[in-house]
Design a protein around this motif. Structure first.
Motif, short mmCIF file in Angstrom:
data_model
loop_
_atom_site.label_atom_id
_atom_site.label_comp_id
_atom_site.label_asym_id
_atom_site.label_seq_id
_atom_site.Cartn_x
_atom_site.Cartn_y
_atom_site.Cartn_z
N GLU A 301 0.95 -1.80 0.17
CA GLU A 301 0.04 -0.01 0.18
C GLU A 301 0.90 1.45 -0.10
OE1 GLU A 301 -3.34 2.13 2.62
OE2 GLU A 301 -3.30 0.16 2.98
N LEU A 302 0.29 1.91 -0.65
CA LEU A 302 1.13 3.41 -0.90
C LEU A 302 0.39 4.50 -0.99
CD1 LEU A 302 3.35 2.76 -4.22
CD2 LEU A 302 3.90 2.00 -1.81
N LYS A 303 0.82 5.67 -0.10
CA LYS A 303 -0.05 6.96 0.74
C LYS A 303 1.03 7.91 0.14
CE LYS A 303 -1.66 9.93 3.79
NZ LYS A 303 -1.26 10.27 4.22
N LYS A 304 0.08 8.74 -0.66
CA LYS A 304 0.90 9.94 -1.07
C LYS A 304 2.03 10.91 -0.95
CE LYS A 304 -0.51 15.05 1.02
NZ LYS A 304 -0.92 15.68 2.14
N SER A 305 2.69 9.24 -1.83
CA SER A 305 4.30 9.14 -1.67
C SER A 305 5.27 8.66 -3.06
CB SER A 305 4.30 7.63 -0.74
OG SER A 305 4.45 8.17 0.38
N THR A 306 6.26 10.03 -2.95
CA THR A 306 7.19 8.54 -4.19
C THR A 306 7.95 8.17 -4.39
OG1 THR A 306 7.06 11.71 -4.72
CG2 THR A 306 8.43 10.66 -6.13
N ILE A 307 8.69 7.21 -5.11
CA ILE A 307 8.78 6.41 -5.10
C ILE A 307 9.80 6.35 -6.71
CG2 ILE A 307 8.81 4.58 -5.32
CD1 ILE A 307 6.96 4.65 -3.13
N GLY A 308 11.19 6.96 -6.21
CA GLY A 308 12.33 7.00 -7.76
C GLY A 308 12.53 5.78 -7.89
N ASP A 309 12.95 5.93 -9.44
CA ASP A 309 12.84 4.26 -10.58
C ASP A 309 14.34 4.01 -10.32
OD1 ASP A 309 12.24 6.76 -12.05
OD2 ASP A 309 13.46 7.28 -13.29
N GLY A 310 13.31 2.69 -10.23
CA GLY A 310 13.84 1.49 -9.75
C GLY A 310 14.29 0.89 -8.22
N THR A 311 12.95 1.82 -7.64
CA THR A 311 12.72 0.95 -6.68
C THR A 311 12.39 -0.59 -6.64
OG1 THR A 311 13.30 2.88 -5.48
CG2 THR A 311 12.12 1.20 -4.34
N LYS A 312 12.55 -1.23 -5.63
CA LYS A 312 11.52 -2.54 -5.36
C LYS A 312 10.96 -2.68 -4.10
CE LYS A 312 13.16 -4.07 -9.67
NZ LYS A 312 12.84 -3.51 -10.83
N VAL A 313 9.68 -2.62 -4.45
CA VAL A 313 8.56 -2.63 -3.22
C VAL A 313 7.86 -4.07 -3.85
CG1 VAL A 313 6.57 -1.23 -1.68
CG2 VAL A 313 8.58 -0.23 -2.65
N SER A 314 8.44 -5.55 -2.46
CA SER A 314 7.73 -5.93 -3.15
C SER A 314 6.65 -7.55 -2.88
CB SER A 314 8.99 -7.60 -3.23
OG SER A 314 9.52 -7.09 -4.18
N HIS A 315 6.50 -6.91 -1.63
CA HIS A 315 5.04 -7.34 -0.99
C HIS A 315 4.93 -6.95 0.16
CE1 HIS A 315 8.55 -10.96 -1.50
NE2 HIS A 315 8.61 -9.82 -0.22
N LEU A 316 4.28 -6.92 0.97
CA LEU A 316 3.44 -6.91 2.62
C LEU A 316 4.24 -5.50 3.08
CD1 LEU A 316 3.85 -10.26 3.09
CD2 LEU A 316 1.73 -9.57 3.15
N THR A 317 3.61 -4.22 2.52
CA THR A 317 4.68 -2.94 2.91
C THR A 317 3.92 -1.79 2.90
OG1 THR A 317 6.87 -4.04 1.99
CG2 THR A 317 6.48 -1.60 2.02
N TYR A 318 3.67 -1.05 3.80
CA TYR A 318 3.40 0.33 4.10
C TYR A 318 3.50 1.33 3.60
CZ TYR A 318 0.54 4.25 5.05
OH TYR A 318 0.05 5.09 5.44
N ILE A 319 3.91 1.96 3.50
CA ILE A 319 4.74 3.24 2.53
C ILE A 319 4.33 4.34 2.39
CG2 ILE A 319 6.62 4.33 0.92
CD1 ILE A 319 7.08 2.08 0.00
N GLY A 320 3.59 5.42 3.47
CA GLY A 320 2.86 6.94 3.57
C GLY A 320 3.65 7.71 4.10
N ASP A 321 3.38 8.73 2.89
CA ASP A 321 3.84 10.64 3.17
C ASP A 321 5.77 10.51 3.08
OD1 ASP A 321 1.78 12.61 3.98
OD2 ASP A 321 1.34 10.65 5.30
N ALA A 322 6.47 9.49 2.16
CA ALA A 322 7.05 9.38 2.15
C ALA A 322 8.22 9.49 0.63
CB ALA A 322 7.53 8.01 2.52
N THR A 323 9.18 9.72 0.83
CA THR A 323 9.76 10.18 -0.60
C THR A 323 11.13 8.95 -0.25
OG1 THR A 323 9.46 13.02 -0.27
CG2 THR A 323 11.41 12.06 -2.07
#
Length: 414
Positions: A301-323
């Motif tokens: 789950e992503l919320k209000k976040s920016t994820i840079g090129d080539g980044t891997k978020v493969s499973h079971l992860t929460y990223i919120g309000d992040a750069t």
């Protein structure tokens, strides 16, 4: 062509008090369907209604008179006026454009749109032709003359214009579905769905099953994209070439880059770059930007976040309000702890970081470039470039402890 306006007459309700223009039709209302069918020449649209009806987004509201069409007296200064008596769906998206074109070329005072056939209902039975005129275009002068007669239906307005000296033109389309109740709204939705889906197929988009694919008329899907069954592509979406959407994905105000796959996932009000894999079962919430070549995997789950090129978020992860920087790897079970019960706080992660499994990043916190967090770490303070962060209790092994515990419980049972 100049000074062409559209005038929609509201005030149509069923026995339950539901407005005909408020009936749902493919991610919008019947009013939205009418507005979407208007040609580009009609740059201004007016909707005559009172407090019982909601406005139509994109149309200017004017007061509804007791005689529904008398509301349009103030519009007769226009060169041409398209008058719409009730909501409808068209099987041909350029039907109204042809109506205006033929009306202008002939110079007639009034022209009407009629159906060559009414198509088929949900059971495949032919729908009888509707004798009522649902849409007509008048010169402003002839509309004024027709309104002065006191006519209170569109058919009567057309007859009054002819009686006042107007020549009458007729444009033919292959299907018009009047929207008057829930059943007709459903049939109208099928007409819009077929028009949108087969238009995309003709433009080079591959739809495996058009009958189970729901795409908003304003969605922009480039040739070469593939849409699998069960997808809902709602208003405001853009999908790039060679992207694969679905099966069973939902997009809403989402921009999906070329070559990206969105499998069994949902993306809302966010931008996903090129050659990204999303899902299955990923949830991208509003105000996210995912770079090119990323992996957003299952139960992420992503919320209000920016994820840079080539980044891997493969499973079971929460990223919120992040750069998050480029080429970062997130281990399973990572959580950005962005909410303290009162405020949403920011997390910044640099390039080339390795975030170990079950890491908690307690915001606000900043990780520099090339940071490595050990599995099970809870990060509460900033970490400098190139560092290893370990924040967990040392492992303690007590030999024989569980064997003694089990033996004690077995003794109690006896």
């Amino acid at each position: 062509m100049s000074n062409v306006i559209a005038a929609i007459a509201g005030g149509l309700f069923d026995e339950g008090g539901v407005s005909a223009f408020s009936r749902p039709v493919l991610f919008g209302t019947a009013g939205d369907a009418v507005l979407g069918a208007l040609p580009k020449e009609a740059q201004t649209c007016y909707f005559a209604h009172d407090e019982r009806e909601n406005p139509i987004a994109g149309a200017e509201s004017i007061p509804l008179a007791e005689n529904r069409f008398a509301s349009f007296f103030s519009l007769t200064d226009a060169e041409q006026v398209i008058v719409i008596a009730e909501p409808f769906a068209l099987a041909e998206d350029d039907a109204l454009e042809h109506l205006i074109e033929s009306h202008t070329i002939t110079g007639y005072g009034v022209s009407v749109l009629v159906a060559e056939q009414q198509g088929f209902d949900a059971e495949g039975q032919p729908i009888p032709a509707d004798p009522a005129v649902l849409v007509a275009v008048f010169t402003g002068k002839m509309l004024g003359a027709a309104l002065a007669s006191g006519a209170d239906t569109l058919d009567a307005l057309v007859e009054a214009a002819v009686a006042a000296g107007a020549q009458k033109g007729v444009a033919v389309t292959n299907e018009i579905v009047a929207i008057r109740d829930g059943a007709s709204a459903y049939v109208a939705q099928l007409a819009v769905q077929n028009r949108v889906n087969f238009g995309l197929i003709q433009n080079g988009v591959q739809l495996f099953d058009p009958t189970s694919t729901y795409i908003a008329p304003d969605a922009e899907i480039e040739p070469g994209a593939v849409i699998l069954p069960g997808c809902h592509i709602r208003p405001g979406c853009k999908v790039g070439a060679k992207a694969v959407i679905g099966p069973n994905s939902i997009l809403e105000k989402a921009q999906i880059g070329a070559g990206t796959t969105v499998n069994n996932s949902q993306v809302y009000e966010s931008t996903v770059g090129e050659n990204v894999t999303v899902g299955p079962f990923a949830y991208i919430r509003p105000q996210c930007v995912v770079g090119n070549g990323c992996r957003i995997g299952d139960f992420v789950e992503l919320k209000k976040s920016t994820i840079g090129d080539g980044t891997k978020v493969s499973h079971l992860t929460y990223i919120g309000d992040a750069t998050v920087g480029e080429r970062v790897n997130f281990g399973c079970g990572t959580v950005v702890v962005n909410y303290d019960g009162y405020h949403k706080n920011q997390t910044i992660i640099g390039d080339d970081c390795f975030i170990g499994c079950n890491t908690n990043l307690v915001s606000p916190v900043k990780l520099g470039d090339r940071v490595f967090t050990a599995a099970g770490t809870t990060v509460t303070k900033d970490v400098q470039d190139g560092a290893l962060c370990v924040a967990r209790a040392r492992q303690t092994v007590m030999d024989g402890w569980n064997d003694r515990r089990r033996a004690a419980h077995e003794k109690e049972k006896k």
